[in-house]
Design a protein around this motif. Structure first.
Motif, PDB file in Angstrom:
ATOM      1  N   UNK A  28       0.829  -1.204   0.000  1.00 54.21           N
ATOM      2  CA  UNK A  28       0.000   0.000   0.000  1.00 54.21           C
ATOM      3  C   UNK A  28       0.872   1.266   0.000  1.00 54.21           C
ATOM      4  N   UNK A  29       1.941   1.260   0.772  1.00 53.07           N
ATOM      5  CA  UNK A  29       2.808   2.437   0.834  1.00 53.07           C
ATOM      6  C   UNK A  29       3.621   2.599  -0.446  1.00 53.07           C
ATOM      7  N   UNK A  30       4.065   1.516  -1.016  1.00 49.27           N
ATOM      8  CA  UNK A  30       4.750   1.613  -2.310  1.00 49.27           C
ATOM      9  C   UNK A  30       3.812   2.182  -3.366  1.00 49.27           C
ATOM     10  N   UNK A  31       2.558   1.728  -3.340  1.00 45.88           N
ATOM     11  CA  UNK A  31       1.565   2.233  -4.289  1.00 45.88           C
ATOM     12  C   UNK A  31       1.319   3.720  -4.091  1.00 45.88           C
ATOM     13  N   UNK A  32       1.361   4.183  -2.842  1.00 53.48           N
ATOM     14  CA  UNK A  32       1.182   5.614  -2.567  1.00 53.48           C
ATOM     15  C   UNK A  32       2.284   6.431  -3.232  1.00 53.48           C
ATOM     16  N   UNK A  33       3.528   5.967  -3.115  1.00 53.36           N
ATOM     17  CA  UNK A  33       4.647   6.680  -3.739  1.00 53.36           C
ATOM     18  C   UNK A  33       4.528   6.610  -5.254  1.00 53.36           C
ATOM     19  N   UNK A  34       4.186   5.431  -5.770  1.00 55.34           N
ATOM     20  CA  UNK A  34       4.040   5.266  -7.222  1.00 55.34           C
ATOM     21  C   UNK A  34       3.052   6.270  -7.798  1.00 55.34           C
TER      22      UNK A  34
END
Length: 223
Positions: free
Chosen positions: A92-98
Motif C-alpha cells: 500500500x505504501x509503495x503504491x502511494x509513492x508510485x
C-alpha cells in the motif's frame, strides 16, 4: 445490456476545467496558476470557470480526490493477493509513492500551502475530510483482512495511526531529491518491518500497560 452513460456538456466542461487546472498546477506551480489562466487554457470564460469551481482551493481538493482514487485502485491488487500484514502495508505504501511520483515537482512547490495549519488545503482540514477518510479506509482494509495478531485496542486505532505514518512518508517524499524517490522507497522498506514488530510486541504482557497509556495520550491529543 445497459447503455453507457454519455457525459453531458456541463460534465464535459467541468472535467475539461479540472484537467486543465491540474496540468497547469504541474507545469507552472500553484501560485502562478490563476483562475483566469485556467479558463483561457480551457477555452472557457472566467465566469464559467468560477461557475464550476469557486476557487483554486476547490480544484486542489479535486486533485486530492483524483490522487486518492488512483491510490485506492493501485492498492486493489496487493490487498487481494496478500494476507500478511507486513506485505499488505508495504504494498500500500509503495503504491502511494508510485501514484504520487508524476506530481513530484508540483508537490514540492505546493507543499507550503498544504502545510499551513489553517489552510483548507491541509490534509487535516475539514475540507479534506472526505479524502482523509478514504485514505484511512485503505489502512482499515490493510488491518481487517490481514493475519495480524495484536491487542484489540491497538487494532481499533491502528488504521488512523498508519495513516499518520503515511503522512510522514509523504512529507519525506516531498523533500527527497534522490533519483526516482529511491530513498523514500528505502525508508518504507526499512520502517514497515519495524512497525510490524512493534505492533506484534503490543500483545506481550509487559507491553500492554505501556501501549494503553500511549493510546490514551493519543486520543486525548486528537480531540
Amino acid at each position: 445490456m445497459s447503455a453507457v452513460a454519455v457525459p453531458t456538456k456541463s460534465e464535459q466542461t467541468r472535467d475539461l476545467i479540472a484537467k486543465t487546472a491540474l496540468r497547469l498546477f504541474r507545469e507552472r506551480g500553484y501560485e502562478a496558476t490563476t483562475m483566469r489562466a485556467i479558463a483561457t487554457e480551457a477555452g472557457v470564460s472566467v465566469g464559467n470557470a468560477y461557475y464550476y469551481f469557486a476557487s483554486k482551493e476547490e480544484l486542489i481538493q479535486l486533485y486530492y480526490e483524483h490522487s486518492q482514487e488512483d491510490h485506492t485502485e493501485a492498492c486493489r491488487e496487493v490487498l487481494a493477493a496478500e494476507r500478511e500484514f507486513r506485505a499488505r502495508l508495504l504494498g500500500v505504501l509503495r503504491a502511494r509513492i508510485d501514484t504520487l511520483q508524476p506530481y513530484k515537482e508540483f508537490a514540492g512547490k505546493f507543499f507550503k500551502h498544504a502545510a499551513e495549519p489553517s489552510s483548507p488545503l491541509s490534509p487535516f482540514s475539514t475540507e479534506s475530510g472526505p479524502v482523509r477518510e478514504a485514505s484511512i479506509a485503505i489502512y482499515r482494509d490493510v488491518v481487517a483482512d490481514s493475519t495480524l495478531k495484536t491487542d484489540a485496542e491497538i487494532r481499533a486505532e491502528l488504521p488512523e495511526l498508519l495513516w499518520l505514518y503515511s503522512m510522514g512518508v509523504v512529507l519525506y517524499w516531498v523533500y527527497d531529491s534522490s533519483p526516482d524517490a529511491e530513498k523514500t522507497y528505502r525508508l518504507v522498506e526499512r520502517t514497515v518491518p519495524l512497525i510490524d514488530k512493534l505492533v506484534g510486541m503490543a500483545r506481550l504482557p509487559g507491553m500492554r500497560g505501556v501501549v494503553r497509556e500511549a493510546l490514551s495520550t493519543y486520543r486525548d491529543l486528537r480531540r
